[in-house]
Every structure is written in structure tokens, then in C-alpha cells.
Design a protein around this motif. Structure first.
Motif, PDB file in Angstrom:
ATOM      1  N   TRP A 516       0.832  -1.209   0.000  1.00  0.00           N
ATOM      2  CA  TRP A 516       0.000   0.000   0.000  1.00  0.00           C
ATOM      3  C   TRP A 516       0.868   1.261   0.000  1.00  0.00           C
ATOM      4  O   TRP A 516       0.662   2.165  -0.816  1.00  0.00           O
ATOM      5  N   ILE A 517       1.841   1.296   0.893  1.00  0.00           N
ATOM      6  CA  ILE A 517       2.698   2.469   0.991  1.00  0.00           C
ATOM      7  C   ILE A 517       3.556   2.620  -0.267  1.00  0.00           C
ATOM      8  O   ILE A 517       3.842   3.744  -0.705  1.00  0.00           O
ATOM      9  N   SER A 518       3.924   1.518  -0.868  1.00  0.00           N
ATOM     10  CA  SER A 518       4.671   1.592  -2.124  1.00  0.00           C
ATOM     11  C   SER A 518       3.847   2.293  -3.210  1.00  0.00           C
ATOM     12  O   SER A 518       4.372   3.137  -3.943  1.00  0.00           O
ATOM     13  N   ILE A 519       2.567   1.948  -3.292  1.00  0.00           N
ATOM     14  CA  ILE A 519       1.695   2.599  -4.282  1.00  0.00           C
ATOM     15  C   ILE A 519       1.525   4.079  -3.948  1.00  0.00           C
ATOM     16  O   ILE A 519       1.590   4.944  -4.839  1.00  0.00           O
ATOM     17  N   VAL A 520       1.320   4.381  -2.670  1.00  0.00           N
ATOM     18  CA  VAL A 520       1.165   5.774  -2.245  1.00  0.00           C
ATOM     19  C   VAL A 520       2.388   6.599  -2.651  1.00  0.00           C
ATOM     20  O   VAL A 520       2.272   7.693  -3.230  1.00  0.00           O
ATOM     21  N   LYS A 521       3.575   6.093  -2.363  1.00  0.00           N
ATOM     22  CA  LYS A 521       4.800   6.847  -2.633  1.00  0.00           C
ATOM     23  C   LYS A 521       5.073   6.974  -4.135  1.00  0.00           C
ATOM     24  O   LYS A 521       5.490   8.036  -4.610  1.00  0.00           O
ATOM     25  N   THR A 522       4.826   5.908  -4.877  1.00  0.00           N
ATOM     26  CA  THR A 522       5.001   5.987  -6.328  1.00  0.00           C
ATOM     27  C   THR A 522       4.019   6.978  -6.929  1.00  0.00           C
ATOM     28  O   THR A 522       4.361   7.758  -7.832  1.00  0.00           O
ATOM     29  N   SER A 523       2.795   6.952  -6.399  1.00  0.00           N
ATOM     30  CA  SER A 523       1.777   7.897  -6.858  1.00  0.00           C
ATOM     31  C   SER A 523       2.208   9.335  -6.617  1.00  0.00           C
ATOM     32  O   SER A 523       2.132  10.192  -7.505  1.00  0.00           O
ATOM     33  N   MET A 524       2.676   9.622  -5.417  1.00  0.00           N
ATOM     34  CA  MET A 524       3.114  10.977  -5.078  1.00  0.00           C
ATOM     35  C   MET A 524       4.274  11.411  -5.968  1.00  0.00           C
ATOM     36  O   MET A 524       4.296  12.529  -6.489  1.00  0.00           O
ATOM     37  N   THR A 525       5.223  10.528  -6.160  1.00  0.00           N
ATOM     38  CA  THR A 525       6.392  10.841  -6.985  1.00  0.00           C
ATOM     39  C   THR A 525       5.993  11.105  -8.431  1.00  0.00           C
ATOM     40  O   THR A 525       6.427  12.090  -9.048  1.00  0.00           O
ATOM     41  N   ASP A 526       5.148  10.240  -8.981  1.00  0.00           N
ATOM     42  CA  ASP A 526       4.757  10.369 -10.388  1.00  0.00           C
ATOM     43  C   ASP A 526       3.913  11.616 -10.639  1.00  0.00           C
ATOM     44  O   ASP A 526       4.069  12.293 -11.654  1.00  0.00           O
TER      45      ASP A 526
END
Length: 567
Positions: A516-526
Motif C-alpha cells: 500500500w505504501i509503495s503505491i502511495v509513494k510511487t503515486s506521489m512521486t509520479d
């Protein structure tokens, strides 16, 4: 008007632009917007400031704003109009006359200086001044007034009045940007300076924001002519000049014929727009400039810090803090206490049928099972404003309000403006977007939600289609075949949405925090990498404003770029 700009213009952005928009969402304290178009314009003005561009906004000062969304005794929404007062804008001392239906009306110009909210300077026009009679004053009372003649009058004031104010202030403009067709009368005012159509086109660009009929206004051409929409020109002259003889005069069609270049606001919208307007002879090219938002304004700085420091536990903890702040508003409005440890899904945007705010409750029995689940608890929040005269939209809103009374973990909030929008985006875990495919030109609210650690869960339309890596930076509802009947599209999209929500999203949130946190962080970065409006305003200069300018104009523009004034 000395020192209109409080920064040194960057030579790269020295083409002098007047950005005309009917609404600007600049700050909660300034009620000059209704929704997405205004949010976009506000971000544009902020990034124009940050990039030191020679851009000035031109809009309207709405005495009563859009409307105040409050509640009746049964908790359903109530439309209220209250006069607004602003002490941070400056009277320029400039007045111009504009004829409407043969009657001269005084237009007064205020300035929102750039240092108040870190924006480009913005001129705000009003007819609500002592020089006018009561009826004339009401022209600038309400944004998007439902009365057709008032709406046309507003467009005349913005377009013709805006050009005359700029001239009286001595502000030279190279390019006039129509953010939607509302300010189209500016083109007819400019015909006095540029009677040759091809020369006129060099100075006008146009952004089309929606394929929806309501967003592409049409009016009887004789009514427009009688009211002064074409300035000092008559309808027959305009029809012949544009080779456009339809009795119902489309502002979008005319704008495409009067501009050197136009843009759609996403890649999908680019295809939709070119197909939609393919019948227009002699229209300008429509290119794609995907919308974006000013993340300096929208993104929580602590979340961005924790993202950069790679400290997952801090990001998780702070996100729960932001959820708690949102839940104080939920409790205040609804009397319901939400839990920061529970997955929270938010649907918040303009309440209109094609956006399908009701899709989650398509099957009420399944919805009850979802919200009553003990294995995977969920909290759901709706918010948004219908147009005050959109009785179907108001009915949808109120039906969801009445439905929510059955559940402790379902809430509907009123007052969806900038402040509440920020709270919702910072407090959401999932930001849901459910338009019928092909009808969401961009849908920018999800960008700022993603920047605030809310995972975007959306139909693959608008900006989401350019952003999405399903299961990596977002969750995608892959759309049904748009050739199917609408009812079948709705059914299939609903099933796709619920399958992903019940079987992927909820289990992951509770059972796989690392993923979940991986998706959150990738989302924020992208989202920060491409969907910040600093990229967007740069593209406007490169793809629209500079396009077609001759060398003489460019040289004159560069000569003036060292000045902090726009003269």
C-alpha cells in the motif's frame, strides 16, 4: 499602473499574455469560482508567478460568489447567496463604459496584487458600482447566472470590458487567452485594432475544457447582436467574416475560428475534441496540453518531506493525523465520529449526472454489505456542489444525504470549496472518480489528492489515463465499451469498480501495508513529476502563446522584458 508585476519577467516568458477566465479559485477567502475550471485557473496564476511569466489574469468580481452550500433542517442542501467583502484587493481607479442592449454600463476594475496569494496580477471587473442602476449592478452578482440574458451580459463585460480596461491602464498585450469561450466578445473588440482576420488570429488562443453541451454555449445570434455581444459590429458582418451562418451561435465554434491555435486538456480529450469539432471549416489546430495543478499550494509539505526522507512510519503516522483533522470536520457537520485507522474513500467534485456520484450505491444491498463489513471496514465521504439551478444534481446530492443517515460510517459534506477540498484530499486514502468514459476532459482533483498520499481510483479517462500504472501508482476502473447503451456501461463500470474495491483495495490496505505504501509513494512521486502546473504553464508558452508570433512582435516583446511593468 507602475510595478504591476512584483518580479522580474523571465525573458523565456516575456510574451505578454492576458488570461481571461470567468472564474479563478485563488484562495478560500476569494469567492470567484465554482469548480474545476476555477481551480485550474487559480493554479495557472500561481505557477505564472513562480515561473515569472508576463501573464496577467482578467476575471470578474462576483458580489455573491457562486453560492453558499449550507443545510436545511433535514440535513439536505440549501442554496444561499450572501454578499462578499474583500479588503485585500485594490481599486485601480479605472472605469470603462460597455454597451449592453444599447445602454452604457460602467465597469469598475480592481486589482488582486501578486503578493497577496503568490499569483500573477489579476484584474477583477464589476458592474456592482454606484454609477449603475440596480439591474446593471446585478450583472456581476452571481457566477453563471441562470438567466440567459444576464449570462450573455456577463460575457460581454468580461470580454469587451476586459480589453478596454487593459487599454485604459496602458497595458500592452501580445496574446489574449480565452480560458473557455466565455470571454469571446474580446475578439470583436480587438477587430477594431486588427480588422484583418488572419492578423487578429495571431493574438488569440483558446482552451476548450469539456465535450459537454452545457460547457459549449450556444445562443440565438440575433439576441447576441441586440445585446452587444459583437461590440460595434453587427451579426451579418460577423457571419460573413467567419463564414459561420448558423442561427444558434456557438461560442466554441467561433473561438476555434478566431484563434491561431487551441488546446484540449488531456490526450484523450484531444482526440475527442478533434473528432467533435471536425465539421468546422477554417478552424484552428487543436493541440493537447494536459491540465495540472500547483502543488506548491496543494501538497502538504510534511508529507512531501517524509516521502523524500523514505521514512514510511512517519508518512503513515502523519497521514493518520491529517485524517483526524478531516474527521473533525465530518463530526462537526454530521455528528459522526470516523476512525483514522479505517480506510477512507472520498468522492468529491462537481455534482453532475455524467460524473456518476451515485455509482457506489448502484446496488444498495451490495453497498450495505460493503459499509457494514467487519473484516474490511470502510468509511465513505461524498462532497460537491451542483449548479444552484441544476435540480437533478441537487436531487442526487440530497438522495445521498438521506441514504447516509442509515450509516455511522457514511457522510456527506457541504461547502466543497478550496478549504474543504484540501482537507478531503489530505484525509482521503482513496480518491474515487467515476465519470462515463470520454466525458471527463481532465478531472484534475485527483492530481492534488495523489500528491497528498491518497491513491487515485478512477475510470481510465482524462489525466488518469496518462498517469495510470494500475496497481503500481493508482487503481484503474477499465471502462466499458462506449458503444454500449449507457445503462449497460454503468452496470459494467460498477461491477469493475466493486470487484477492485472489494477484492484488491480493501484487502491490501489491511493486510499488505508495505505494498500500500509503495503505491502511495510511487503515486506521489509520479504526480509531482508531471502534473504540477509549472510544466503546464511552460507548455502554454511554447505551444500556444509563442506560436505564430512574427519576429517583429517577438523583438518588441523582448525589449520590454526587463521591466517589472507590462507596458
Amino acid at each position: 499602473m507602475n510595478n504591476l508585476f512584483l518580479y522580474m519577467i523571465d525573458e523565456k516568458y516575456s510574451t505578454r499574455v492576458a488570461y481571461f477566465s470567468m472564474e479563478f479559485a485563488i484562495d478560500q477567502a476569494l469567492k470567484t469560482y465554482s469548480g474545476g475550471l476555477g481551480f485550474l485557473a487559480g493554479s495557472h496564476m500561481r505557477s505564472a508567478n513562480h515561473k515569472k511569466q508576463a501573464t496577467i489574469g482578467v476575471g470578474m468580481l462576483w458580489s455573491f460568489g457562486y453560492y453558499d452550500q449550507t443545510r436545511n433542517e433535514d440535513n439536505t442542501m440549501k442554496v444561499e447567496f450572501r454578499r462578499k467583502f474583500y479588503y485585500f484587493i485594490e481599486d485601480t481607479g479605472t472605469r470603462v463604459k460597455v454597451n449592453i442592449s444599447g445602454k452604457p454600463i460602467t465597469v469598475k476594475a480592481y486589482l488582486l496584487p501578486g503578493n497577496i496569494f503568490e499569483t500573477a496580477p489579476i484584474l477583477l471587473l464589476t458592474t456592482d458600482t454606484l454609477e449603475n442602476d440596480f439591474l446593471s449592478r446585478t450583472i456581476s452578482y452571481k457566477l453563471y447566472d441562470a438567466n440567459e440574458q444576464t449570462r450573455i451580459a456577463q460575457e460581454i463585460i468580461l470580454g469587451i470590458g476586459g480589453v478596454r480596461v487593459l487599454k485604459k491602464l496602458g497595458i500592452d498585450i501580445d496574446v489574449y487567452h480565452l480560458n473557455e469561450g466565455h470571454a469571446l466578445p474580446l475578439a470583436f473588440e480587438l477587430m477594431k485594432d486588427y480588422p484583418d482576420l488572419e492578423e487578429l488570429k495571431k493574438h488569440i488562443v483558446f482552451t476548450t475544457h469539456t465535450p459537454e453541451k452545457a460547457g459549449n454555449e450556444e445562443h440565438d445570434i440575433n439576441l447576441l447582436s441586440d445585446m452587444g455581444f459583437f461590440g460595434e459590429l453587427d451579426a451579418k458582418h460577423i457571419q460573413n467574416k467567419l463564414n459561420y451562418h448558423d442561427k444558434n451561435f456557438s461560442l466554441t465554434v467561433a473561438a476555434l475560428k478566431l484563434s491561431k491555435r487551441a488546446n484540449a486538456v488531456s490526450k484523450i480529450h484531444h482526440g475527442v475534441s478533434n473528432k467533435m469539432w471536425s465539421f468546422i471549416k477554417d478552424r484552428c489546430e487543436i493541440v493537447s496540453i494536459t491540465n495540472a495543478q500547483n502543488m506548491h499550494y496543494w501538497a502538504d509539505k510534511h508529507l512531501l518531506t517524509y516521502l523524500q526522507e523514505h521514512e514510511d512510519y512517519q508518512l503513515i503516522a502523519y497521514k493518520k493525523h491529517l485524517k483526524h483533522v478531516l474527521f473533525e470536520e465530518v463530526a462537526d457537520q454530521t455528528g459522526k465520529i470516523f476512525d483514522p485507522n479505517t480506510l477512507t474513500l472520498v468522492w468529491a467534485r462537481r455534482f453532475v449526472e455524467y460524473k456518476r456520484p451515485w455509482l457506489l450505491i448502484y446496488d444498495m444491498e451490495r453497498f450495505r454489505k460493503l459499509v457494514n463489513s467487519k473484516d474490511y471496514p470502510i468509511q465513505i465521504i461524498w462532497a460537491g456542489k451542483p449548479h444552484p439551478n441544476d435540480y437533478r444534481g441537487i436531487s442526487m446530492f440530497n438522495e445521498i444525504v438521506m441514504m447516509s443517515k442509515e450509516f455511522k460510517n457514511v457522510a456527506v459534506l457541504t461547502g466543497y470549496e478550496l478549504k474543504l477540498s484540501k482537507l478531503l484530499k489530505q484525509g482521503a486514502d482513496i480518491w474515487l472518480n467515476t465519470p462515463r468514459w470520454g466525458r471527463e476532459a481532465s478531472g484534475t482533483s485527483g492530481m492534488t489528492a495523489a500528491a497528498n498520499a491518497a491513491i487515485h481510483f478512477s475510470v481510465d479517462d482524462g489525466w488518469h489515463a496518462e498517469f495510470q500504472k494500475d496497481g503500481i501508482n493508482c487503481f484503474t476502473i477499465f471502462h466499458a465499451d462506449p458503444k454500449l447503451p449507457i445503462a449497460e456501461q454503468d452496470r459494467q463500470d460498477y461491477l469493475s469498480m466493486m470487484e477492485k474495491l472489494e477484492n484488491i483495495i480493501l484487502p491490501m490496505y489491511y493486510n499488505d501495508e508495505k505494498q500500500w505504501i509503495s503505491i502511495v509513494k510511487t503515486s506521489m512521486t509520479d504526480v509531482m513529476a508531471y502534473f504540477d502546473s509549472s510544466r503546464m504553464v511552460d507548455e502554454y508558452y511554447e505551444k500556444l502563446y509563442k506560436f505564430g508570433l512574427d519576429s517583429d512582435t517577438k523583438n518588441e516583446t523582448l525589449k520590454g522584458s526587463k521591466s517589472t511593468d507590462m507596458k
